[in-house]
Design an enzyme around this catalytic site. Structure first.
Site, PDB file in Angstrom:
ATOM      1  N   LYS A   1       0.875  -1.328  -0.032  1.00  0.00           N
ATOM      2  CA  LYS A   1       0.013  -0.087   0.250  1.00  0.00           C
ATOM      3  C   LYS A   1       1.034   0.841   0.091  1.00  0.00           C
ATOM      4  CE  LYS A   1      -4.576  -1.671   1.350  1.00  0.00           C
ATOM      5  NZ  LYS A   1      -5.379  -1.853   2.857  1.00  0.00           N
TER       6      LYS A   1
ATOM      7  N   ARG B   1      -4.310  -9.778   4.873  1.00  0.00           N
ATOM      8  CA  ARG B   1      -4.380  -9.777   3.467  1.00  0.00           C
ATOM      9  C   ARG B   1      -3.676  -9.654   2.815  1.00  0.00           C
ATOM     10  NH1 ARG B   1      -7.358  -6.061  -0.436  1.00  0.00           N
ATOM     11  NH2 ARG B   1      -8.642  -6.799  -1.286  1.00  0.00           N
TER      12      ARG B   1
END
Lengths: 286, 168
Positions: free
Chosen positions: A221, A255
């Protein structure tokens, strides 16, 4: 115990949730698994790598072309059915905020509804309850679906994440979702600038202390990229460092794009912490 | 009287358990042999660490007046280049000699062990083994029946699990 509809997991189990995008434009894979067969191959790959969960998504998180409910269903429903048929023991999560999509995928065998947008559709909890599915309750700071954060401030981002995710979990509980089927997620980067995501990472133990199982979605991210000044594609090391911090704090579900690397980091951290025995130790003990 | 000779390998301790047991056959053999002993067992070990392994296997403390004996000993830990003590060319010969004494239940031979050489080769429990053998021989005890449950050298350390049924 953590109950993900068809599968139960002990409280000391850590779970790899592998991302499978049925999108042409997600930030990391950029459409690599847009074709259904490519996505199916990705499922087979990550299942073989030991992922306990696949998280199938039909819409990228970032702003972009409007995807209708019909289009989202077209991308994910038949695909979920295909995966359910081929991998009966694999936990299937679907990344959606829409109740109608959640209903359709649960009908064909999805186990988890991963609502990355913090309860934007109030009826999603009813769908999860109806099907006995698990629900991931995320914190977005109240932002609109598929928007980037802009000048969001919190008095205390961790307190906000705890308040919002636990309130969402309580709402789901009241709607009839089983307590053992609720997971909370601080949602790194969602409604957060990099400093917020770093603070959530640093203080993840406070979320774990709520008693709800915590999911973290860190993989590649922007908060990793901005911390290290690295583009997508060069963020694995930073992702794994953040993973280690979250594992030490007690995160339960990860995740991820990279299953093998993340599993090794989580297992190593938990072994250091004395929460998991070594795989096979004989050095100095023979 | 029943006697078991088993290695004081720390890998047998629950505190050092792995997800995959690195010594499954040794553990199974040791457990079976210890179960064969009667309810009253005296542990003979060279030090407290070895004693700890023995009492873990027994699931209870050593009985100082025990009827049966659990002797914690093993062969050289210098049996290969990867062994804890690296390879010593004398180790195989020493272990072969020790193997024969254990297989025969030769108490006189064991009482006369070259303990110093054995310790040089990182064998364990030899003092306990030799002293026990001397005391038994002096009491006129003989080994009537021998069963070798385990004879292996998986990590460069020579293990035996041996049962002796004794009489006098």
């Amino acid at each position: 115990m953590l109950r993900l509809r068809s599968r139960d997991f002990d409280d000391d189990a850590t779970l790899m949730m592998a991302i499978v995008n049925r999108t042409p434009d997600s930030f990391y894979d950029k459409g690599a698994t847009w074709a259904e067969d490519a996505a199916f191959e990705r499922v087979a790959l990550v299942a073989g790598q030991g992922a306990e969960i696949v998280d199938i998504g039909g819409i990228k998180a970032a702003p972009g072309v409007e995807i209708s409910e019909a289009e989202e269903k077209a991308r994910v429903v038949d695909f979920v059915a295909r995966v359910r048929d081929a991998f009966p023991d694999l936990v299937i999560s679907v990344d959606t905020w829409r109740a109608s999509v959640g209903d359709a995928v649960c009908e064909v065998g999805a186990d988890v509804l991963n609502d990355a947008w913090g309860g934007a559709d109030p009826e999603l909890v009813d769908v999860a309850a109806l099907h006995g599915a698990a629900l991931v309750c995320t914190h977005t700071g109240g932002v609109q679906v598929r928007t980037r954060p802009h000048r969001i401030e919190y008095d205390d981002v961790v307190a906000a994440a705890i308040a919002d995710t636990t309130a969402y979990a309580e709402r789901a509980l009241a709607a009839g979702v089983a307590a053992e089927s609720l997971v909370i997620d601080p949602a790194h980067d969602f409604g957060k600038n990099t400093f917020h995501s770093l603070e959530v990472t640093r203080r993840l133990g406070e979320m774990v202390a709520t008693g709800w199982p915590v999911l973290v979605s860190l993989s590649n991210k922007d908060f990793v990229g901005e911390s290290l000044d690295l583009p997508v594609g060069e963020r694995l090391t930073g992702t794994l460092a953040a993973t280690a911090v979250c594992a030490l704090a007690g995160a339960r579900v990860y995740r991820v794009h990279e299953v093998v690397e993340t599993r090794q980091v989580v297992d190593m951290v938990r072994t250091i912490a004395g929460l998991r025995p070594p795989a096979r130790a004989i050095r100095g003990l023979a | 009287m029943r006697i078991v000779v088993a290695p004081p390998a720390p890998a047998l301790l629950p505190a050092y358990a792995s997800l995959v047991d690195p010594v499954p056959r040794l553990r199974a053999a040791t457990r079976a042999a210890v179960d064969w002993l009667g309810p009253s067992v005296k542990v003979l070990a060279d030090d407290l660490d070895d004693q700890r392994v023995a009492e873990s296997l027994l699931g209870r403390r050593s009985d100082l007046d025990g009827h049966d004996l659990l002797v914690m000993a093993n062969g050289s830990a210098r049996r290969s280049e990867k062994a804890p003590g690296h390879l010593d060319p004398r180790a195989a010969g020493y272990d072969e000699w020790l193997r024969q004494l254990l297989r025969l239940g030769d108490l006189e031979g064991l009482a006369s062990l070259d303990v110093d050489e054995g310790e040089d080769l990182l064998a364990a429990g030899l003092r306990s083994l030799a002293v026990t053998a001397r005391q038994l021989a002096d009491r006129g005890v003989t080994v009537r029946d021998v069963q070798v449950d385990h004879d292996d050298c998986p990590y460069g350390v020579q293990y035996w699990v041996v049962r002796w049924q004794c009489g006098s």
